[in-house]
Design a protein around this motif. Structure first.
Motif, PDB file in Angstrom:
ATOM      1  N   GLN A  31       0.809  -1.218   0.000  1.00  0.00           N
ATOM      2  CA  GLN A  31       0.000   0.000   0.000  1.00  0.00           C
ATOM      3  C   GLN A  31       0.845   1.271   0.000  1.00  0.00           C
ATOM      4  O   GLN A  31       1.952   1.323   0.540  1.00  0.00           O
ATOM      5  CB  GLN A  31      -0.947   0.015   1.201  1.00  0.00           C
ATOM      6  CG  GLN A  31      -1.920  -1.146   1.233  1.00  0.00           C
ATOM      7  CD  GLN A  31      -2.590  -1.382  -0.103  1.00  0.00           C
ATOM      8  OE1 GLN A  31      -3.186  -0.468  -0.693  1.00  0.00           O
ATOM      9  NE2 GLN A  31      -2.485  -2.610  -0.613  1.00  0.00           N
ATOM     10  N   THR A  32       0.293   2.297  -0.662  1.00  0.00           N
ATOM     11  CA  THR A  32       0.886   3.635  -0.683  1.00  0.00           C
ATOM     12  C   THR A  32      -0.179   4.621  -0.217  1.00  0.00           C
ATOM     13  O   THR A  32      -1.360   4.275  -0.080  1.00  0.00           O
ATOM     14  CB  THR A  32       1.335   4.021  -2.097  1.00  0.00           C
ATOM     15  OG1 THR A  32       0.164   4.105  -2.951  1.00  0.00           O
ATOM     16  CG2 THR A  32       2.294   2.985  -2.669  1.00  0.00           C
ATOM     17  N   MET A  33       0.216   5.866   0.006  1.00  0.00           N
ATOM     18  CA  MET A  33      -0.777   6.884   0.363  1.00  0.00           C
ATOM     19  C   MET A  33      -1.822   7.007  -0.731  1.00  0.00           C
ATOM     20  O   MET A  33      -3.017   7.163  -0.451  1.00  0.00           O
ATOM     21  CB  MET A  33      -0.091   8.230   0.596  1.00  0.00           C
ATOM     22  CG  MET A  33       0.741   8.299   1.854  1.00  0.00           C
ATOM     23  SD  MET A  33       1.346   9.969   2.153  1.00  0.00           S
ATOM     24  CE  MET A  33       2.234   9.698   3.710  1.00  0.00           C
ATOM     25  N   GLU A  34      -1.379   6.910  -1.988  1.00  0.00           N
ATOM     26  CA  GLU A  34      -2.305   7.034  -3.115  1.00  0.00           C
ATOM     27  C   GLU A  34      -3.293   5.875  -3.160  1.00  0.00           C
ATOM     28  O   GLU A  34      -4.482   6.068  -3.434  1.00  0.00           O
ATOM     29  CB  GLU A  34      -1.522   7.121  -4.424  1.00  0.00           C
ATOM     30  CG  GLU A  34      -0.726   8.409  -4.628  1.00  0.00           C
ATOM     31  CD  GLU A  34       0.535   8.465  -3.779  1.00  0.00           C
ATOM     32  OE1 GLU A  34       1.088   9.560  -3.600  1.00  0.00           O
ATOM     33  OE2 GLU A  34       0.975   7.398  -3.276  1.00  0.00           O
ATOM     34  N   SER A  35      -2.813   4.656  -2.899  1.00  0.00           N
ATOM     35  CA  SER A  35      -3.705   3.488  -2.957  1.00  0.00           C
ATOM     36  C   SER A  35      -4.699   3.477  -1.801  1.00  0.00           C
ATOM     37  O   SER A  35      -5.795   2.925  -1.918  1.00  0.00           O
ATOM     38  CB  SER A  35      -2.893   2.191  -2.964  1.00  0.00           C
ATOM     39  OG  SER A  35      -2.268   1.964  -1.708  1.00  0.00           O
ATOM     40  N   HIS A  38      -8.607   6.407  -1.693  1.00  0.00           N
ATOM     41  CA  HIS A  38     -10.023   6.165  -1.994  1.00  0.00           C
ATOM     42  C   HIS A  38     -10.672   5.300  -0.914  1.00  0.00           C
ATOM     43  O   HIS A  38     -11.869   5.420  -0.642  1.00  0.00           O
ATOM     44  CB  HIS A  38     -10.183   5.527  -3.377  1.00  0.00           C
ATOM     45  CG  HIS A  38      -9.802   4.086  -3.446  1.00  0.00           C
ATOM     46  ND1 HIS A  38     -10.705   3.054  -3.339  1.00  0.00           N
ATOM     47  CD2 HIS A  38      -8.597   3.485  -3.578  1.00  0.00           C
ATOM     48  CE1 HIS A  38     -10.093   1.906  -3.424  1.00  0.00           C
ATOM     49  NE2 HIS A  38      -8.807   2.125  -3.561  1.00  0.00           N
ATOM     50  N   LEU A  39      -9.867   4.423  -0.286  1.00  0.00           N
ATOM     51  CA  LEU A  39     -10.402   3.607   0.800  1.00  0.00           C
ATOM     52  C   LEU A  39     -10.730   4.467   2.020  1.00  0.00           C
ATOM     53  O   LEU A  39     -11.734   4.236   2.703  1.00  0.00           O
ATOM     54  CB  LEU A  39      -9.391   2.520   1.186  1.00  0.00           C
ATOM     55  CG  LEU A  39      -9.038   1.497   0.103  1.00  0.00           C
ATOM     56  CD1 LEU A  39      -7.936   0.572   0.582  1.00  0.00           C
ATOM     57  CD2 LEU A  39     -10.275   0.704  -0.308  1.00  0.00           C
ATOM     58  N   ILE A  41     -11.608   7.617   1.953  1.00  0.00           N
ATOM     59  CA  ILE A  41     -12.833   8.364   1.626  1.00  0.00           C
ATOM     60  C   ILE A  41     -14.056   7.475   1.839  1.00  0.00           C
ATOM     61  O   ILE A  41     -15.069   7.901   2.413  1.00  0.00           O
ATOM     62  CB  ILE A  41     -12.769   8.884   0.178  1.00  0.00           C
ATOM     63  CG1 ILE A  41     -11.665   9.949   0.052  1.00  0.00           C
ATOM     64  CG2 ILE A  41     -14.120   9.462  -0.256  1.00  0.00           C
ATOM     65  CD1 ILE A  41     -11.376  10.344  -1.377  1.00  0.00           C
ATOM     66  N   GLU A  42     -13.960   6.221   1.389  1.00  0.00           N
ATOM     67  CA  GLU A  42     -15.066   5.274   1.565  1.00  0.00           C
ATOM     68  C   GLU A  42     -15.357   5.044   3.040  1.00  0.00           C
ATOM     69  O   GLU A  42     -16.533   5.032   3.459  1.00  0.00           O
ATOM     70  CB  GLU A  42     -14.709   3.958   0.887  1.00  0.00           C
ATOM     71  CG  GLU A  42     -15.804   2.904   0.951  1.00  0.00           C
ATOM     72  CD  GLU A  42     -15.414   1.619   0.252  1.00  0.00           C
ATOM     73  OE1 GLU A  42     -15.770   0.534   0.749  1.00  0.00           O
ATOM     74  OE2 GLU A  42     -14.735   1.702  -0.787  1.00  0.00           O
ATOM     75  N   GLU A  43     -14.305   4.874   3.844  1.00  0.00           N
ATOM     76  CA  GLU A  43     -14.489   4.657   5.282  1.00  0.00           C
ATOM     77  C   GLU A  43     -15.145   5.873   5.940  1.00  0.00           C
ATOM     78  O   GLU A  43     -15.958   5.740   6.867  1.00  0.00           O
ATOM     79  CB  GLU A  43     -13.151   4.355   5.956  1.00  0.00           C
ATOM     80  CG  GLU A  43     -12.489   3.057   5.528  1.00  0.00           C
ATOM     81  CD  GLU A  43     -13.241   1.813   5.951  1.00  0.00           C
ATOM     82  OE1 GLU A  43     -14.249   1.927   6.662  1.00  0.00           O
ATOM     83  OE2 GLU A  43     -12.821   0.709   5.557  1.00  0.00           O
ATOM     84  N   THR A  44     -14.786   7.052   5.471  1.00  0.00           N
ATOM     85  CA  THR A  44     -15.372   8.275   6.034  1.00  0.00           C
ATOM     86  C   THR A  44     -16.874   8.329   5.775  1.00  0.00           C
ATOM     87  O   THR A  44     -17.662   8.678   6.655  1.00  0.00           O
ATOM     88  CB  THR A  44     -14.683   9.515   5.433  1.00  0.00           C
ATOM     89  OG1 THR A  44     -13.273   9.443   5.686  1.00  0.00           O
ATOM     90  CG2 THR A  44     -15.236  10.793   6.060  1.00  0.00           C
ATOM     91  N   TYR A  45     -17.269   7.948   4.567  1.00  0.00           N
ATOM     92  CA  TYR A  45     -18.699   7.923   4.250  1.00  0.00           C
ATOM     93  C   TYR A  45     -19.423   6.842   5.064  1.00  0.00           C
ATOM     94  O   TYR A  45     -20.586   7.040   5.467  1.00  0.00           O
ATOM     95  CB  TYR A  45     -18.917   7.696   2.752  1.00  0.00           C
ATOM     96  CG  TYR A  45     -18.799   8.963   1.939  1.00  0.00           C
ATOM     97  CD1 TYR A  45     -19.786   9.945   2.006  1.00  0.00           C
ATOM     98  CD2 TYR A  45     -17.712   9.191   1.118  1.00  0.00           C
ATOM     99  CE1 TYR A  45     -19.696  11.116   1.272  1.00  0.00           C
ATOM    100  CE2 TYR A  45     -17.599  10.361   0.378  1.00  0.00           C
ATOM    101  CZ  TYR A  45     -18.592  11.317   0.460  1.00  0.00           C
ATOM    102  OH  TYR A  45     -18.484  12.480  -0.259  1.00  0.00           O
ATOM    103  N   GLU A  46     -18.758   5.721   5.301  1.00  0.00           N
ATOM    104  CA  GLU A  46     -19.379   4.674   6.114  1.00  0.00           C
ATOM    105  C   GLU A  46     -19.584   5.155   7.555  1.00  0.00           C
ATOM    106  O   GLU A  46     -20.599   4.839   8.184  1.00  0.00           O
ATOM    107  CB  GLU A  46     -18.517   3.411   6.080  1.00  0.00           C
ATOM    108  CG  GLU A  46     -18.561   2.710   4.731  1.00  0.00           C
ATOM    109  CD  GLU A  46     -17.681   1.477   4.674  1.00  0.00           C
ATOM    110  OE1 GLU A  46     -17.022   1.161   5.686  1.00  0.00           O
ATOM    111  OE2 GLU A  46     -17.642   0.827   3.611  1.00  0.00           O
TER     112      GLU A  46
END
Length: 261
Positions: A31-35, A38-39, A41-46
Motif C-alpha cells: 500500500q501507498t498513500m495514493e492506494s 479512496h479507501l 474516503i469510503e471509510e469516512t462515508y461509512e
C-alpha cells in the motif's frame, strides 16, 4: 470506560500491529498513500452513514477503521523520512493550542461565533502564502458540502447577512430569477440560476442551524425506505410497477408514507 493508561496502551497496541503488518503482510506492504486514499474516503462515508443511523456500535467500528488509516499514513510517512505519528499528534496539539487563545492565552470571547471568527482569522495568518480564507476549502469536496464550508469561512471573517429574513428574501429573489430562465428556455442560465437557488438555500439553512448535507441525506434515506416498501407491497399483491400508472402507484406510495418514517 477505560483509564488514560489503558487508552495509551490500546493506541500503542495499534502502532505495534501496524509495524508488524507493514513488515509481514503482502497486502499491507504494497500500500501507498495514493492506494489508500479512496479507501479512506469510503471509510469516512461509512462513518457518516453510521452516525445518521445512530448506530453507536457501528460508529465505534468505523472510527477504528479510520484510526487505522491515520496510523497507516503515519507509518508510510515515517518510512519516507518525512514524519511519524508523534509528529502528527504534536502537530494537531500545537495547532489546537494556537487556535484557542481564549483557553491557552489571554483572549476573551463572548460566544461560539467569536470563537469561529477568531479561528478563521488565525488560520489566515498561518496560511503561509495563502491570500484567501477560501483556499482552505478542499477542491474535491462534494458541491453541497463545499458550499457550506465556503459560507462558513466567509462568515468567519465577517462577510455574511445580518439575519435570516434577509437570506429568505434572497431565496425568493433567486427562485424568481430561476423561473425567468426556465420561461426563457435558456439552459445555460437555468443551470446558473438553479445553482444560485441551492447556494441561497444552503445559506438559509445555516441561519436555522441546520446541516444541509445531513438534511438531504435523511430525505434520501427516507425516500429509499418508502420506495422499497412500495416495491415490496406491489410484489406481494402480484402486480408489476411497469404495468401501473402514476395514480395507481400513488396509492402504494401513500401506504408507504404511513408505514415508514
Amino acid at each position: 470506560m477505560h483509564t488514560r493508561e489503558e487508552k495509551l496502551e490500546a493506541f500503542g497496541r495499534l502502532l505495534t500491529i501496524m509495524d508488524e503488518l507493514r513488515e509481514q503482510c503482502p497486502w499491507d506492504r504494497k500500500q501507498t498513500m495514493e492506494s489508500l486514499r479512496h479507501l479512506t474516503i469510503e471509510e469516512t462515508y461509512e462513518l457518516g452513514d453510521a452516525i445518521l443511523d445512530n448506530d453507536l456500535e457501528e460508529v465505534k467500528k468505523e472510527i477504528g477503521d479510520l484510526m487505522l488509516h491515520m496510523v497507516f499514513y503515519s507509518k508510510i510517512g515515517s518510512e519516507k523520512g518525512a514524519f511519524d505519528v508523534a509528529d502528527v499528534l504534536h502537530g494537531i496539539c500545537d495547532k489546537l493550542v494556537h487556535r484557542h487563545p481564549h483557553i491557552y492565552g489571554d483572549v476573551e470571547v463572548q460566544d461560539e461565533e467569536e470563537v469561529k471568527a477568531n479561528w478563521e482569522k488565525i488560520k489566515l495568518k498561518e496560511g503561509g502564502g495563502k491570500k484567501s480564507v477560501l483556499e482552505g476549502v478542499p477542491r474535491s469536496l462534494p458541491a453541497l458540502v463545499k458550499a457550506t464550508r465556503i459560507q462558513d469561512k466567509a462568515r468567519g471573517v465577517g462577510f455574511d447577512w445580518d439575519n435570516k429574513d434577509q437570506v429568505w428574501d434572497k431565496v425568493h429573489e433567486e427562485l424568481g430569477e430561476f423561473k425567468e430562465a426556465v420561461d426563457a428556455n435558456d439552459r445555460e442560465e437555468m443551470e446558473a440560476e438553479f445553482g444560485d437557488v441551492l447556494f441561497s438555500m444552503i445559506n438559509y439553512s445555516r441561519f436555522l442551524d441546520l446541516d444541509p448535507e445531513m438534511a438531504l441525506e435523511r430525505t434520501n434515506k427516507k425516500f429509499i425506505s418508502r420506495f422499497k416498501f412500495m416495491e415490496a407491497a406491489i410484489r406481494e399483491d402480484g402486480k408489476s410497477m411497469d404495468d401501473m400508472d402514476l395514480q395507481q402507484l400513488d396509492v402504494y406510495w401513500d401506504k408507504a408514507k404511513q408505514e415508514t418514517k
